[in-house]
Motif scaffolding. Structure first.
Motif, PDB file in Angstrom:
ATOM      1  N   UNK A   1     -21.087  50.221  -2.041  1.00 24.91           N
ATOM      2  CA  UNK A   1     -21.200  49.621  -0.567  1.00 24.91           C
ATOM      3  C   UNK A   1     -19.325  49.405  -0.804  1.00 24.91           C
ATOM      4  N   UNK A   2     -18.428  48.935   0.698  1.00 28.07           N
ATOM      5  CA  UNK A   2     -16.938  49.036   1.289  1.00 28.07           C
ATOM      6  C   UNK A   2     -16.378  47.314   1.612  1.00 28.07           C
ATOM      7  N   UNK A   3     -16.319  46.620   1.250  1.00 21.12           N
ATOM      8  CA  UNK A   3     -15.921  45.125   2.314  1.00 21.12           C
ATOM      9  C   UNK A   3     -14.180  45.073   2.289  1.00 21.12           C
ATOM     10  N   UNK A   4     -14.033  44.138   3.765  1.00 19.86           N
ATOM     11  CA  UNK A   4     -12.775  43.459   3.517  1.00 19.86           C
ATOM     12  C   UNK A   4     -12.934  42.407   2.772  1.00 19.86           C
ATOM     13  N   UNK A   5     -11.535  41.759   2.421  1.00 19.45           N
ATOM     14  CA  UNK A   5     -11.305  40.703   1.856  1.00 19.45           C
ATOM     15  C   UNK A   5     -11.926  39.655   3.077  1.00 19.45           C
TER      16      UNK A   5
ATOM     17  N   UNK B   1     -15.473  47.826  -4.030  1.00 17.55           N
ATOM     18  CA  UNK B   1     -14.264  48.612  -3.328  1.00 17.55           C
ATOM     19  C   UNK B   1     -13.987  48.123  -2.252  1.00 17.55           C
ATOM     20  N   UNK B   2     -12.708  46.686  -2.650  1.00 17.27           N
ATOM     21  CA  UNK B   2     -12.280  46.281  -1.338  1.00 17.27           C
ATOM     22  C   UNK B   2     -11.102  46.435  -0.086  1.00 17.27           C
ATOM     23  N   UNK B   3     -10.324  46.213   1.039  1.00 16.80           N
ATOM     24  CA  UNK B   3     -10.570  46.694   1.257  1.00 16.80           C
ATOM     25  C   UNK B   3      -8.860  45.175   2.032  1.00 16.80           C
ATOM     26  N   UNK B   4      -7.609  46.029   2.200  1.00 17.56           N
ATOM     27  CA  UNK B   4      -6.925  44.979   2.383  1.00 17.56           C
ATOM     28  C   UNK B   4      -7.270  44.278   4.259  1.00 17.56           C
ATOM     29  N   UNK B   5      -7.567  44.923   4.715  1.00 13.95           N
ATOM     30  CA  UNK B   5      -7.877  45.008   6.157  1.00 13.95           C
ATOM     31  C   UNK B   5      -8.659  45.596   6.700  1.00 13.95           C
ATOM     32  N   UNK B   6     -10.014  44.534   7.955  1.00 10.57           N
ATOM     33  CA  UNK B   6     -11.325  45.013   8.053  1.00 10.57           C
ATOM     34  C   UNK B   6     -11.212  46.414   8.459  1.00 10.57           C
ATOM     35  N   UNK B   7     -10.178  47.030   9.647  1.00 15.29           N
ATOM     36  CA  UNK B   7     -10.781  48.504   9.643  1.00 15.29           C
ATOM     37  C   UNK B   7     -10.067  49.891   8.852  1.00 15.29           C
ATOM     38  N   UNK B   8      -9.788  49.311   7.434  1.00 16.81           N
ATOM     39  CA  UNK B   8      -9.448  49.684   6.162  1.00 16.81           C
ATOM     40  C   UNK B   8     -11.166  50.572   5.286  1.00 16.81           C
ATOM     41  N   UNK B   9     -11.735  50.035   6.420  1.00 18.47           N
ATOM     42  CA  UNK B   9     -13.355  50.523   5.367  1.00 18.47           C
ATOM     43  C   UNK B   9     -13.436  51.394   5.858  1.00 18.47           C
ATOM     44  N   UNK B  10     -13.443  51.989   6.946  1.00 23.05           N
ATOM     45  CA  UNK B  10     -14.213  53.293   7.296  1.00 23.05           C
ATOM     46  C   UNK B  10     -13.234  54.101   7.108  1.00 23.05           C
TER      47      UNK B  10
END
Length: 703
Positions: free
Chosen positions: A130-134, A189-198
């Motif tokens: 599972x990956x999420x934006x902050x 895992x976490x990403x800084x930006x919303x569109x980075x997850x994909x």
């Protein structure tokens, strides 16, 4: 799977496959189709994933939350999972299909782009990674409404975060942010930006094409008896969803995966078809939503709330000042001396320090918040206030004096509000030159934690002032209910009946300890005798003194409280009251008055619980019939959020419906020997003869 079925799935979900044979799936609609059963909708999603996994060239699957907006409307659950619905086998089939995904040995990743709760969050746990934006929020708030999530949540969560954390997450209704979810293991895992997850998901799949986290081999902790006891102590066995979660986690270690799924499905449907969750959702979800809706403010064309004046820097005034400053409003906190006013501002500093330590507030935000509060002893500093809220001691003369002193400094478009527990607004308004712009705003202590505001209209209060008060309450992020003038208004009035019944039972010779224990067992936040000690017996006498008249039961209670005060038993602050307080150990023990022998005909615990619940509900009906409140839902919200009525009932009118009106009336009539508080209005008897219900589902039947 035939082409027609695949075509149907493709009409509900967007499917995209890149040149590396990674499939991405997302819902097409922004709302969940009302006409489609939730289970059928999710089955189509699950079948689509299953179908895609079976394609030999599929390298991996990425999916966004299949449920649009990351949440489900509770009304859909209750409407679709009716007692006659035979969805158990379909629901079991759904989770079994999900559990079979791992047999494909292909990576499946869920990507969060929005806040995600309830069933929507459960569906995201079906993925292996599972990956999420902050800056997102996650959790299972439905436990606050007597529900639990189901849909595999008790199957997958323990494997990710352990049984103990699962118990807390599924039973406490708290939301966690992305960082907390990552630390617990809910998010990988976490990403800084919303569109980075994909992008991150695709990289992970290509790097780990055969690496499937095996949930079943992770070590799962056992839920300790202490943890279960702690949850049960809070829930008191009154919340069906919490009871189900405890039962499922207890059984999990000794159950096969298929048995665990069967057990979850069975309990999920049982809980959903109990009456208490629907009552709680109606009041605490939809009722609160409606109370906080800006659409309630219809007639107000323009009202700017930039500056609030607060009279009195005690606990109440200081709490209101903090809430206003937190909402970005300039506050003038006035008291008799600047020292007292500064002491009131110091309360805000203490609250900020706590939030600072928890990381909820940073230094700059704290400084900005505190800079909005101006402590003063000068009445002129109130000049230009869009609203002045008086929060001084409950005394007519004092309130009248400060009202008259401060009114000249109110802005032309402003209004004046009195924060009073029980003094009539119509009488207080006589001190104002314009009673139309005078209203009551009854906050609850501590203001920073209590969400309710009781807005009290006097006989002269106009609609525009009411809407200004509603606007103010919403700006302070409070939940307003509208009530009309009368002794004790609504919340205080029904609460006085709760306290009266506690004293009445003491005078009957019922064990004070039993009264307190059964009050808590009935779902009340605190027993009536403990409450009396907290507010002080002297203050309760002062409140009774404001009543236009006392009936015989109230007079008996008044006389008893007077005797206790004369003996020095004034409550917690004096060290003795209905309890004896040890100041060193900070422990308390119930006091047994030697002058009142314990009755041999002690009531059964169930009767004590009924008396405490019924007496408040009965007086709530009198308030509804007498026009103190206009709608049952205001009574339900006010009773739970204002005075700690048993929340599993959905509030005072929810309690009557749960009991059924014929039984409720019959039991109240049976209690008539205990005092005038049990007089049943003729109109309620007539409604009982018609088997009237205050609600049908989520709809009110009161007109």
């Amino acid at each position: 799977m035939d082409e027609n079925k695949l075509s149907l799935k493709q009409s509900l979900f967007h499917i995209e496959r890149d040149n590396q044979q990674i499939t991405t799936i997302s819902p097409l609609s922004k709302i969940l189709p009302e006409q489609l059963h939730i289970v059928d909708y999710l089955l189509q999603f699950v079948d689509l994933v299953t179908f895609t996994l079976k394609q030999e060239d599929t390298v991996g699957i990425i999916y966004y939350c299949p449920i649009p907006a990351g949440k489900i409307e509770y009304a859909q659950l209750f409407n679709q999972f009716s007692p006659s619905d035979s969805t158990a086998s379909i629901l079991k089939s759904l989770i079994l299909k999900v559990s079979a995904w791992k047999e494909s040995k292909k990576p499946i990743i869920s990507v969060f782009t929005d806040n995600c709760t309830d069933i929507a969050l459960a569906t995201m746990l079906w993925a292996g990674y599972r990956i999420a934006s902050q800056k997102l929020k996650f959790g299972f708030p439905e436990s606050k409404y007597g529900l639990f999530t189901g849909f595999g949540s008790t199957i997958y969560l323990p494997s990710l975060i352990g049984n103990s954390a699962t118990l807390n997450l599924l039973s406490q209704g708290k939301l966690m942010n992305s960082e907390e979810a990552y630390k617990q293991g809910l998010i990988d895992d976490l990403t800084q930006q919303q569109d980075e997850g994909i992008l991150l998901a695709k990289k992970w799949i290509l790097k780990n094409p055969l690496l499937i986290p095996d949930k079943e081999t992770k070590k799962i902790d056992q839920v300790s008896p202490e943890a279960i006891l702690n949850i049960q102590r809070k829930a008191r066995g009154l919340y069906p969803g919490t009871n189900a979660v405890v039962e499922l986690l207890k059984k999990r270690a000794s159950s096969t995966p298929t048995q665990a799924i069967e057990q979850e499905v069975t309990l999920y449907l049982e809980v959903l078809n109990r009456p208490e969750p629907l009552h709680m959702v109606r009041t605490l979800y939809y009722g609160v939503q409606d109370a906080q809706s800006p659409s309630r403010i219809r007639l107000l064309h323009k009202y700017s709330l930039n500056k609030i004046g607060i009279l009195g820097a005690g606990m109440m005034g200081s709490g209101i000042a903090y809430e206003a400053a937190r909402a970005g409003i300039e506050v003038v906190l006035k008291d008799v001396t600047v020292t007292q006013a500064e002491r009131g501002k110091a309360y805000s500093t203490q609250l900020c320090e706590k939030l600072l330590a928890l990381g909820i507030l940073n230094q700059s935000q704290q400084e900005q918040l505190l800079s909005r509060i101006k402590p003063t002893e000068k009445v002129g500093d109130l000049n230009g206030s869009d609203c002045i809220i008086e929060a001084v001691f409950e005394d007519f003369s004092l309130k009248a004096a400060v009202t008259q002193e401060c009114l000249p400094y109110l802005a032309d478009n402003g209004f004046f509000a009195s924060n009073t527990t029980s003094l009539p607004i119509t009488e207080l308004a006589k001190a104002a030159h314009d009673s139309k712009s005078f209203i009551g705003m009854h906050f609850f202590s501590p203001v920073d934690r209590m969400p309710l505001v009781e807005i009290i209209c006097g006989k002269e209060t106009d609609e525009i002032t009411l809407e200004k008060a509603l606007t103010t309450a919403l700006r302070l992020n409070k939940i307003p209910i509208i009530v009309h003038d009368g002794p004790g208004f609504f919340t205080s009035r029904i609460f006085f009946n709760y306290l009266l019944e506690g004293i009445t039972m003491v005078l009957e010779g019922i064990s004070p300890l039993l009264i307190e224990e059964e009050a808590v067992a009935a779902g009340f936040a605190v027993g009536p005798l403990a409450v009396l000690d907290e507010i002080s017996l002297e203050l309760m006498l002062h409140v009774y003194d404001q009543f236009p008249a006392l009936h015989a039961s109230q007079q008996r209670a008044y006389s008893y409280l007077r005797k206790m005060v004369d003996q020095g038993r004034k409550g917690k602050k004096s060290g003795v009251g209905f309890y004896d307080y040890d100041l060193e150990s900070k422990k308390k023990t119930i006091w047994k008055n030697p002058m009142i022998p314990i009755s041999e005909n002690t009531l059964t615990p169930s009767i004590i619980r009924k008396r405490l619940l019924h007496v408040m509900a009965l007086d709530s009906y009198r308030c509804l019939e007498g026009g103190i409140i206009d709608r049952p839902i205001d009574g339900d919200i006010g009773s739970i959020l204002g005075v700690g009525y048993a929340s599993y009932t959905g509030g005072v009118f929810g309690h009557i419906d749960l009991t059924t009106l014929p039984i409720f009336v019959a039991e109240c009539e049976a209690f008539h020997a205990y005092g005038e508080q049990w007089d049943v209005p003729e109109s309620l008897k007539e409604l009982a003869n018609r088997n009237f219900k205050f609600y049908t589902g989520f709809l009110s039947n009161w007109h």
